[in-house]
Design an enzyme around this catalytic site. Structure first.
Site, mmCIF file in Angstrom:
data_model
loop_
_atom_site.group_PDB
_atom_site.id
_atom_site.type_symbol
_atom_site.label_atom_id
_atom_site.label_comp_id
_atom_site.label_asym_id
_atom_site.label_seq_id
_atom_site.Cartn_x
_atom_site.Cartn_y
_atom_site.Cartn_z
ATOM 1 N N LYS A 254 -3.528 -46.919 -24.323
ATOM 2 C CA LYS A 254 -4.403 -45.774 -24.578
ATOM 3 C C LYS A 254 -5.476 -46.216 -25.553
ATOM 4 C CE LYS A 254 -4.494 -41.239 -23.718
ATOM 5 N NZ LYS A 254 -4.140 -40.530 -22.502
ATOM 6 N N GLY B 25 -6.278 -23.522 -15.388
ATOM 7 C CA GLY B 25 -7.432 -24.420 -15.383
ATOM 8 C C GLY B 25 -7.372 -25.303 -14.155
ATOM 9 N N VAL C 188 -5.453 -27.830 -13.082
ATOM 10 C CA VAL C 188 -4.175 -27.990 -12.381
ATOM 11 C C VAL C 188 -3.559 -26.633 -12.058
ATOM 12 C CG1 VAL C 188 -1.870 -29.007 -12.458
ATOM 13 C CG2 VAL C 188 -3.765 -30.178 -13.588
ATOM 14 N N GLY D 34 -1.858 -20.852 -18.091
ATOM 15 C CA GLY D 34 -3.039 -21.713 -17.967
ATOM 16 C C GLY D 34 -3.399 -21.975 -16.517
#
Ligand code: NAD
Length: 358
Positions: free
Chosen positions: A80, A181, A183, A179
């Protein structure tokens, strides 16, 4: 704290810090493991209060990518990168070109992609300096938005959990989605098409009303989603949705959703188990997104076009891994997230041993 003492450092192969005076870049690239293949994980741009905070985040996220990539059975390790800065005010083409040079300096051990605060446009600047960038638009290998693939994986995972815990198919099953959004919306549409009854919430009222209208769903306020009468609770917003507090309110027998880091604490994971709630470990069930990105890395490496059939086969495999986790947890009477961590670690250690023996 010194680097090697940090609990988050454990197991890391390398941590690289870069700065570029001209563009103002300050970034850390953490490579947790390359045992299964080059480390892959997105780049996050965030106004960290200190370099220590940035370091701990990079280390934590890179190890999580090793686990996620191993569970998705990808020939990729975990890494990352984090750029210290405010993505709303401090982005420039030069900053991302300098970031691209930093990725190039790691010599192919790390592939970057999008994460919070970083867009395909930013990555296009990085790509002028290095080939180790996935998540770009407009080329034959491009994988595009990962959200539909993530949602497909979560949808299959929810169906699997419902079959196991409730011994039925999705028709009439009540699913609460926190949520809607990228996905969450795809997931809601898939579940609606399969006959599930939806209860939705989102802090964005406009999106919420639109998705609810399209899926014939009931709508509740964000704070009320934990109290609804549902069979499945699907966290698809931010991390930390499952805490000891929210758990005492959630009535669902299954928790399965897309959000990363759903468990606010290890205690919450244990408590889920004590209450007999079937929890689909987040980084297993939401592995569709990284599978999609891996499809792009694979295509770029082979100089081929993106292959959706390869992605679909990997999603099938992901569901077998989820089943393996649930089977083992049931057999050994242990929390699913502990079993998932153990399997992920074993897959990584297995790859290290194979490497050493070669
Ligand atoms: P998104 O930002 O598009 O959607 C998140 C939604 O949650 C937004 O609509 C937002 O308004 C809503 N939200 C935020 N806080 C809320 C709250 N307290 N209550 C209710 N709603 C709230 O993000 P996304 O890409 O859909 O990802 C959702 C989650 O899944 C994130 O945790 C992300 O890290 C994880 N995830 C996403 C992918 C992917 O392919 N996009 C892959 C793996 C994991």
């Amino acid at each position: 704290m010194t680097l090697f003492d940090s609990p988050a450092f454990e197991g890391h192969e390398g941590v690289h810090a870069f700065s570029d005076e001209k563009s103002g870049l300050k970034c850390i690239i953490a490579v947790h493991s390359t045992a299964r293949g080059p480390a892959a994980g997105g780049c996050r741009m965030w106004p960290y209060a200190s370099s220590e905070e940035a370091l701990v985040d990079a280390l934590r996220l890179s190890r999580a990518m090793s686990y996620k990539n191993a569970m998705a059975d990808l020939e990729l390790g975990g890494g990352k990168s984090v750029i210290i800065g405010d993505s709303r005010t401090q982005k420039t083409p030069q900053l991302f070109e300098a970031f691209g040079r930093a990725v190039e300096d790691v010599g192919g051990k790390y592939w970057t992609a999008e994460d919070v605060g970083v867009s395909p446009v930013d990555l296009a600047y990085a790509r002028t300096q290095t080939r180790y960038v996935a998540g770009l638009d407009g080329h034959a290998a491009a994988s595009g938005d990962p959200s539909p693939v993530t949602a497909e994986g979560v949808f299959r995972g929810v169906r699997l959990c419902v079959q196991r815990a409730l011994k039925r198919d999705l028709g009439g099953v009540r699913v609460a989605i926190q949520g809607v959004g990228h996905v969450g919306e795809y997931l809601a549409k898939k579940l609606h098409a399969a006959g599930a009854k939806l209860i939705l919430t989102d802090v964005n009222g406009e999106t919420l009303r639109r998705v609810a209208a399209e899926t014939n769903a009931e709508v509740v306020a964000p704070s009320a989603i934990f109290d609804v009468d549902a069979d499945v609770f699907a966290p698809c917003a931010l991390g930390g949705a499952i805490s000891l507090d929210t758990l005492s309110r959630i009535r669902a027998k299954i928790i399965a959703g897309a959000a990363n880091n759903q468990l606010a604490s290890a205690d919450a994971g244990r408590e889920l188990f004590n209450r007999g709630v079937l929890y689909a470990p987040d980084y297993v069930i939401n592995g569709g997104g990284i599978i999609n990105v891996a499809g792009e890395i694979r295509a770029l490496d082979r100089d081929e076009a993106f292959d959706p059939a390869w992605v679909d086969a990997k999603l099938d495999r992901l569901m077998l891994t989820l089943e393996e986790v649930l089977d083992q947890a049931q057999h050994e009477r242990r929390p699913t997230h502990e079993v998932a961590n153990e399997i992920a670690r074993a897959r990584i250690v297995g790859a290290v041993r194979k490497q050493a023996a070669a």
